[in-house]
Motif scaffolding. Structure first.
Motif, PDB file in Angstrom:
ATOM      1  N   ASN A  10       9.625  23.402  39.465  1.00  0.00           N
ATOM      2  CA  ASN A  10       9.817  22.028  39.922  1.00  0.00           C
ATOM      3  C   ASN A  10      11.258  21.583  39.731  1.00  0.00           C
ATOM      4  O   ASN A  10      11.792  20.820  40.531  1.00  0.00           O
ATOM      5  N   ASN A  11      11.916  22.059  38.656  1.00  0.00           N
ATOM      6  CA  ASN A  11      13.290  21.672  38.359  1.00  0.00           C
ATOM      7  C   ASN A  11      14.104  22.908  37.984  1.00  0.00           C
ATOM      8  O   ASN A  11      14.284  23.201  36.795  1.00  0.00           O
ATOM      9  N   GLU A  39      17.243  27.694  31.535  1.00  0.00           N
ATOM     10  CA  GLU A  39      18.242  28.029  30.511  1.00  0.00           C
ATOM     11  C   GLU A  39      18.865  29.385  30.819  1.00  0.00           C
ATOM     12  O   GLU A  39      18.156  30.379  30.983  1.00  0.00           O
ATOM     13  N   GLY A  85      16.807  22.873  35.347  1.00  0.00           N
ATOM     14  CA  GLY A  85      16.435  22.823  33.945  1.00  0.00           C
ATOM     15  C   GLY A  85      16.299  24.181  33.296  1.00  0.00           C
ATOM     16  O   GLY A  85      16.052  24.266  32.088  1.00  0.00           O
ATOM     17  N   SER A  89      12.488  26.407  30.452  1.00  0.00           N
ATOM     18  CA  SER A  89      12.752  25.474  29.358  1.00  0.00           C
ATOM     19  C   SER A  89      11.764  24.317  29.441  1.00  0.00           C
ATOM     20  O   SER A  89      10.939  24.243  30.358  1.00  0.00           O
ATOM     21  N   ALA A  90      11.878  23.398  28.480  1.00  0.00           N
ATOM     22  CA  ALA A  90      10.969  22.256  28.444  1.00  0.00           C
ATOM     23  C   ALA A  90      11.121  21.369  29.674  1.00  0.00           C
ATOM     24  O   ALA A  90      10.177  20.673  30.061  1.00  0.00           O
ATOM     25  N   ASN A  91      12.300  21.388  30.338  1.00  0.00           N
ATOM     26  CA  ASN A  91      12.531  20.502  31.471  1.00  0.00           C
ATOM     27  C   ASN A  91      12.550  21.218  32.816  1.00  0.00           C
ATOM     28  O   ASN A  91      12.748  20.587  33.846  1.00  0.00           O
ATOM     29  N   SER A  92      12.339  22.528  32.822  1.00  0.00           N
ATOM     30  CA  SER A  92      12.289  23.249  34.096  1.00  0.00           C
ATOM     31  C   SER A  92      10.892  23.214  34.701  1.00  0.00           C
ATOM     32  O   SER A  92      10.720  23.390  35.903  1.00  0.00           O
ATOM     33  N   GLY A  93       9.911  22.970  33.850  1.00  0.00           N
ATOM     34  CA  GLY A  93       8.532  23.112  34.289  1.00  0.00           C
ATOM     35  C   GLY A  93       8.095  24.556  34.163  1.00  0.00           C
ATOM     36  O   GLY A  93       8.930  25.456  33.987  1.00  0.00           O
ATOM     37  N   THR A  95      25.552  20.853  35.140  1.00  0.00           N
ATOM     38  CA  THR A  95      24.462  21.149  36.057  1.00  0.00           C
ATOM     39  C   THR A  95      24.712  22.456  36.808  1.00  0.00           C
ATOM     40  O   THR A  95      25.867  22.865  37.009  1.00  0.00           O
TER      41      THR A  95
END
Length: 278
Positions: free
Chosen positions: A195-196, A201, A199, A211-215, A77
């Motif tokens: 938002n994240n 890269e 997340g 990335s797909a999970n950073s928003g 993280t």
């Protein structure tokens, strides 16, 4: 083979990863805008020896009997806590006070960074030390954005004048002064929030991509939404805590050492089993 042998191997592997992450943090202790990383461990699947059973009129319930099979890396993280300020006095050095990231364009791709060590190139374009161009908005005569993101540039002076000075305010506006004492706000630096953020890269040069999970990036200007304001003449230092990192070095070293001892002990047990036949 003994389960402990493979558990020890997994322990050595994850502690080596922790050493790698810690070593990278220490190497970047003086890198502008760098954000430290942390290693998170988790256990692997456990082998079921005896399943749980419910209680009955004749006897009580029993708990499951399971043996763990080792450890693995759950994730690495990124710690986005703000680093300390280093005063440089350079007009194009910027530090974000609060959340948000600068938007820079490199090879046609939008990237994001907290490192605000910028300078103007020969065309008057604001850029990073690696040549990525800082993004912002062109402003009209009233100081309002005229459209979408574009390179932040120094303007061409009006006919008969020349630019005598410039500065960047806490709101990211590029303010210029001309030789006839007229002034203008010609551009405003853009910022992005996620938002994240964890997340994002890492892509090198202290930069990140979505990335797909950073928003998706929420683009705005300093002081709006989740974005902080800018401090001119300063840069954000690395948020690496050397005291914590050296402690992590000790923990990783001892974890690796203990796991290697498990392997040695397991090997001795196997040797004893082989020698039973003699």
């Amino acid at each position: 083979m003994l389960r402990s042998l493979f558990a020890g191997i997994s322990g050595m592997r994850v502690n080596q990863t922790m050493l790698d992450v810690t070593g990278n943090n220490i190497a970047n202790a003086n890198t502008i805008g760098y954000k430290a990383s942390n290693t998170v461990f988790q256990d692997t699947l456990s082998q079921m020896l005896t399943p749980a059973s419910g209680s009955s009129t004749a006897r009580g319930g029993t708990n499951p009997i399971q043996i763990g099979l080792g450890v693995q890396v759950a994730g690495v993280t990124t710690n986005f806590n703000q680093g300390s300020a280093e005063v440089t006095g350079k007009a194009t050095d910027l530090m974000i006070q609060g959340d948000g990231m600068f938007i820079v364009k490199k090879n046609g791709e939008d990237l994001y960074t907290r490192a605000g060590s910028f300078t103007f190139d020969e065309t008057g374009t604001l850029e990073t030390p690696t040549g990525a161009r800082v993004q912002g908005y062109a402003l009209d005569a009233s100081g309002n954005p005229t459209g979408g993101l574009t390179d932040v540039k120094l303007p061409t002076p009006p006919t008969g004048t020349e630019m005598t000075s410039y500065n960047i305010g806490s709101d990211g506006k590029l303010h210029v002064v001309y030789s006839d004492n007229s002034t203008a706000d010609v551009a405003q630096i853009a910022m992005a929030s996620f938002n994240n953020p964890a997340g994002l890269e890492k892509v090198g040069d202290t930069s990140y991509r979505a990335s797909a999970n950073s928003g998706t990036a929420t683009v705005g200007v300093p002081g709006s939404g989740l974005n902080g304001t800018l401090l001119t003449g300063s840069v954000e230092m690395s948020n690496v805590d050397l005291a914590s990192e050296f402690t992590n070095l000790i923990l990783a070293q001892r974890g690796f050492q203990a796991s290697s001892r498990v392997i040695t002990t397991s090997d001795q047990v196997l040797e004893d089993l082989v020698n039973i036949k003699r």
